[in-house]
Design a protein around this motif. Structure first.
Motif, PDB file in Angstrom:
ATOM      1  N   SER A   1      37.308  41.632  58.982  1.00 39.65           N
ATOM      2  CA  SER A   1      35.977  41.758  58.403  1.00 39.65           C
ATOM      3  C   SER A   1      35.797  40.656  57.373  1.00 39.65           C
ATOM      4  O   SER A   1      36.744  40.265  56.694  1.00 39.65           O
ATOM      5  N   ARG A   2      34.582  40.152  57.292  1.00 40.41           N
ATOM      6  CA  ARG A   2      34.283  39.064  56.361  1.00 40.41           C
ATOM      7  C   ARG A   2      33.852  39.655  55.025  1.00 40.41           C
ATOM      8  O   ARG A   2      33.030  40.552  54.964  1.00 40.41           O
ATOM      9  N   ARG A   3      34.444  39.121  53.958  1.00 43.05           N
ATOM     10  CA  ARG A   3      34.058  39.462  52.585  1.00 43.05           C
ATOM     11  C   ARG A   3      33.802  38.141  51.880  1.00 43.05           C
ATOM     12  O   ARG A   3      34.751  37.429  51.558  1.00 43.05           O
TER      13      ARG A   3
ATOM     14  N   ILE B   1      38.177  36.218  55.237  1.00 44.61           N
ATOM     15  CA  ILE B   1      38.301  37.209  56.308  1.00 44.61           C
ATOM     16  C   ILE B   1      39.498  38.082  55.967  1.00 44.61           C
ATOM     17  O   ILE B   1      40.602  37.592  55.732  1.00 44.61           O
ATOM     18  N   TYR B   2      39.249  39.381  55.929  1.00 47.47           N
ATOM     19  CA  TYR B   2      40.294  40.356  55.629  1.00 47.47           C
ATOM     20  C   TYR B   2      40.699  41.087  56.897  1.00 47.47           C
ATOM     21  O   TYR B   2      39.869  41.353  57.769  1.00 47.47           O
ATOM     22  N   TYR B   3      41.968  41.424  56.958  1.00 45.86           N
ATOM     23  CA  TYR B   3      42.515  42.117  58.113  1.00 45.86           C
ATOM     24  C   TYR B   3      42.933  43.519  57.717  1.00 45.86           C
ATOM     25  O   TYR B   3      43.398  43.759  56.598  1.00 45.86           O
TER      26      TYR B   3
ATOM     27  N   VAL C   1      44.440  36.242  54.908  1.00 48.85           N
ATOM     28  CA  VAL C   1      45.527  35.391  55.401  1.00 48.85           C
ATOM     29  C   VAL C   1      46.317  34.783  54.248  1.00 48.85           C
ATOM     30  O   VAL C   1      47.548  34.759  54.278  1.00 48.85           O
ATOM     31  N   CYS C   2      45.608  34.308  53.216  1.00 46.44           N
ATOM     32  CA  CYS C   2      46.323  33.622  52.122  1.00 46.44           C
ATOM     33  C   CYS C   2      47.300  34.553  51.408  1.00 46.44           C
ATOM     34  O   CYS C   2      48.374  34.117  50.980  1.00 46.44           O
ATOM     35  N   ASP C   3      46.958  35.840  51.281  1.00 49.53           N
ATOM     36  CA  ASP C   3      47.884  36.795  50.668  1.00 49.53           C
ATOM     37  C   ASP C   3      49.125  36.990  51.537  1.00 49.53           C
ATOM     38  O   ASP C   3      50.248  37.031  51.037  1.00 49.53           O
TER      39      ASP C   3
ATOM     40  N   ALA D   1      53.466  45.159  44.738  1.00 44.48           N
ATOM     41  CA  ALA D   1      53.399  45.334  43.285  1.00 44.48           C
ATOM     42  C   ALA D   1      54.003  44.136  42.555  1.00 44.48           C
ATOM     43  O   ALA D   1      53.557  43.781  41.459  1.00 44.48           O
ATOM     44  N   ALA D   2      54.983  43.500  43.142  1.00 39.71           N
ATOM     45  CA  ALA D   2      55.637  42.347  42.518  1.00 39.71           C
ATOM     46  C   ALA D   2      54.762  41.092  42.562  1.00 39.71           C
ATOM     47  O   ALA D   2      55.004  40.139  41.837  1.00 39.71           O
ATOM     48  N   ARG D   3      53.760  41.093  43.409  1.00 43.01           N
ATOM     49  CA  ARG D   3      52.866  39.942  43.564  1.00 43.01           C
ATOM     50  C   ARG D   3      51.564  40.207  42.819  1.00 43.01           C
ATOM     51  O   ARG D   3      50.630  40.787  43.343  1.00 43.01           O
ATOM     52  N   THR D   4      51.490  39.799  41.589  1.00 42.19           N
ATOM     53  CA  THR D   4      50.300  40.062  40.772  1.00 42.19           C
ATOM     54  C   THR D   4      49.179  39.086  41.044  1.00 42.19           C
ATOM     55  O   THR D   4      48.033  39.336  40.673  1.00 42.19           O
ATOM     56  N   ASN D   5      49.459  37.971  41.690  1.00 41.23           N
ATOM     57  CA  ASN D   5      48.439  36.954  41.927  1.00 41.23           C
ATOM     58  C   ASN D   5      47.780  37.061  43.294  1.00 41.23           C
ATOM     59  O   ASN D   5      47.108  36.136  43.725  1.00 41.23           O
ATOM     60  N   LEU D   6      47.937  38.185  43.967  1.00 35.59           N
ATOM     61  CA  LEU D   6      47.335  38.333  45.292  1.00 35.59           C
ATOM     62  C   LEU D   6      45.838  38.601  45.180  1.00 35.59           C
ATOM     63  O   LEU D   6      45.410  39.308  44.289  1.00 35.59           O
ATOM     64  N   SER D   7      45.102  38.064  46.033  1.00 37.63           N
ATOM     65  CA  SER D   7      43.684  38.279  46.232  1.00 37.63           C
ATOM     66  C   SER D   7      42.998  36.933  46.336  1.00 37.63           C
ATOM     67  O   SER D   7      43.066  36.102  45.440  1.00 37.63           O
TER      68      SER D   7
END
Length: 104
Positions: free
Chosen positions: A63-65, A69-71, A33-35, A96-102
């Protein structure tokens, strides 16, 4: 629910620009969700509500990691959805422009 009702409900879900954008993002990779909030520049409750509707409609899986929670897309549940997904614009450049995702 008969098949026509199911297809009509799915098409209603797809009639929203934000939900289509989320599906286009998930077409590229699984996301938390945050990404999605960061990319769409909206609020977490807004994204969560859209994801809830997509999940209830059987269009996404979760799924939970660890604590996140990832979608991901649920391509198997509605084979006719593949034709719509193929028409969505690529989100590769946006990702690709968003290097801070995760969230991890």
């Amino acid at each position: 629910m008969n098949e026509f009702d199911e297809i009509a409900e799915t098409l209603k879900l797809l009639s929203d620009k934000t939900r289509l954008t989320i599906l286009a993002l998930l077409k590229e990779r699984d996301m938390c969700v945050c990404d999605i909030v960061d990319i769409l520049e909206t609020t977490q409750p807004n994204v969560s509500q859209h994801l809830r509707k997509l999940k209830l409609g059987g269009l996404v899986n979760e799924s939970r990691r660890s604590q996140w929670i990832y979608y991901s897309l649920n391509k198997e549940s509605k084979p006719y959805l593949q034709a719509v997904l193929e028409q969505l614009p690529s989100m590769k450049e946006t990702l690709a422009a968003r290097t801070n995702l995760s969230c991890e």
